[in-house]
Design an enzyme around this catalytic site. Sequence first.
Site, PDB file in Angstrom:
ATOM      1  N   ARG A  64       0.819  -1.213   0.000  1.00 33.80           N
ATOM      2  CA  ARG A  64       0.000   0.000   0.000  1.00 33.80           C
ATOM      3  C   ARG A  64       0.856   1.267   0.000  1.00 33.80           C
ATOM      4  O   ARG A  64       0.507   2.277  -0.624  1.00 33.80           O
ATOM      5  CB  ARG A  64      -0.921  -0.019   1.221  1.00 33.80           C
ATOM      6  N   HIS A  68       0.447   4.548  -2.426  1.00 37.09           N
ATOM      7  CA  HIS A  68       0.232   5.914  -1.944  1.00 37.09           C
ATOM      8  C   HIS A  68       1.390   6.841  -2.307  1.00 37.09           C
ATOM      9  O   HIS A  68       1.204   8.053  -2.382  1.00 37.09           O
ATOM     10  CB  HIS A  68      -0.012   5.915  -0.424  1.00 37.09           C
ATOM     11  N   ASN A  96      -3.363   8.624   4.945  1.00 36.20           N
ATOM     12  CA  ASN A  96      -2.141   8.014   5.485  1.00 36.20           C
ATOM     13  C   ASN A  96      -2.054   8.023   7.011  1.00 36.20           C
ATOM     14  O   ASN A  96      -1.483   7.115   7.615  1.00 36.20           O
ATOM     15  CB  ASN A  96      -0.903   8.740   4.941  1.00 36.20           C
ATOM     16  N   HIS A 195      -6.231  -5.902  -2.428  1.00 39.85           N
ATOM     17  CA  HIS A 195      -7.007  -6.083  -1.198  1.00 39.85           C
ATOM     18  C   HIS A 195      -7.278  -7.568  -0.916  1.00 39.85           C
ATOM     19  O   HIS A 195      -8.106  -7.890  -0.084  1.00 39.85           O
ATOM     20  CB  HIS A 195      -8.311  -5.283  -1.260  1.00 39.85           C
TER      21      HIS A 195
END
Length: 328
Positions: A64, A68, A96, A195
């Site tokens: 992840r 990001h 975040n 996911h």
Amino acid sequence: MDPSSYTHSLLSFVVVLVLSTPLASSQLDYKFYDSTCPNLTNIVRSGVWSAVANETRMGASLLRLHFHDCFVNGCDGSILLDDTSTFTGEKNAGPNRMSARGYEVIDAIKANLEKSCPSTVSCADILTLAAREAVHLAGGPFWSLPLGRRDGTTASQSAANQQIPSPSEPLENITAKFTSKGLEMKDVVVLSGAHTIGFAKCSSFKQRLFNFNSTGKPDPILGSSILNDLQSTCPNQDSSDSNLAALDLVTPNKFDNVYYKNLLNNSGLLQSDQALMGDSNSAAMVNNYIKYPYLFANDFGASMVKMGSIGVLTGKDGEIRKNCRMVN
Ligand code: HEM
Ligand SMILES: *[C@@H]1O[C@H](CO)[C@@H](O)[C@H](O)[C@H]1NC(C)=O
Ligand SMILES: *[C@@H]1O[C@H](CO)[C@@H](O)[C@H](O)[C@H]1NC(C)=O
Ligand SMILES: *[C@@H]1O[C@H](CO)[C@@H](O)[C@H](O)[C@H]1NC(C)=O
Ligand SMILES: *[C@@H]1O[C@H](CO)[C@@H](O)[C@H](O)[C@H]1NC(C)=O
Ligand SMILES: *[C@@H]1O[C@H](CO)[C@@H](O)[C@H](O)[C@H]1NC(C)=O
């Protein structure tokens, strides 16, 4: 996509592994560190391995972190910069804060790299490599990576707030955010497959359980069994906000295609996960990835290379940070 694409995927899988993929930015290079840091892959792999051996979830967290990073001013390591009294970075942006994790793992890998090949490997490339190792270690695919990203000297909290997709926005909006980065709806469907590992805080999906879309009721699509389970994990009070639920409730630590199978019986955790079934094009892709796990594995690697090429700094742009938390 139809079943015949399976054969095609077998072929393209080999091509992606052996040749450079046309999706990659032409300025990145598959052999970039071959002479300057020949042990790079082993050092990153061993850092990810120890972190995951200590805590399984860390693989998901590293994956992840790369996403990001790339969605905010490109894959330039900007997410790793600490806030200072004169500098506001991305770590405390909404998507975040109290949520992105794995910074210490990147620090440890960077420290090892500085011993073997000082001031050579960018923090942005470490994130890219760590994400790949994390997926592979969880049983997912492996893909070749073009390298040579350089680190940014700035970060943007407002860009992080605006450009990272939110779990409660509609699929069209999420797709628009991907399109603005040079990706497409297919990448939304493929990369949402990330996911299949990891966890979400109750605050990321709790409104689905109690007050969906301001109706005062749960999201009608949630079946009673999963609704009861999630409501007991996430009671309707603020104190449950940081409790965790698995994004893939069946195999939370295994990188497989079960994430997509869960969507078929409305067991997607985030609103944005289940929304993939609300559009006929994305739902068709979901069904294809259920039918052809190998196609998902292949497409995931290709989309990761594409995501990893967003807005990269190369050549003389940016810098090679010595410490991922601060500009040199
Ligand atoms: C498509 C739009 C996406 C949305 C709306 C979204 C949203 C979220 C949210 C809300 C969480 C839980 C955060 C928390 O509660 O702390 C999460 C976790 C996660 N996301 Fe996404 N995400 C998206 C795409 C992606 C992509 C493209 C990747 C990687 C390629 C990814 C990888 C992950 C992983 C692995 C986790 C679990 C992290 C952990 O356990 O530490 N997501 N995502
Ligand atoms: C390469 O890195 C690995 C992992 O850190 C280490 O075990 C190995 O000794 C290194 N090899 C060389 C030749 O430096
Ligand atoms: C191991 O994981 C725990 C969380 O499960 C964390 O608190 C700790 O700092 C980790 N230790 C190392 C050495 O990474
Ligand atoms: C989705 O995008 C539209 C158009 O930009 C915007 O008006 C709307 O507020 C967005 N919806 C959400 C839930 O973010
Ligand atoms: C939320 O409610 C509005 C009307 O109040 C409706 O137009 C919209 O489609 C609903 N969104 C979802 C995701 O159900
Ligand atoms: C949904 O499907 C999964 C398989 O993907 C299965 O393990 C799970 O029990 C099903 N859940 C419900 C509520 O039917």
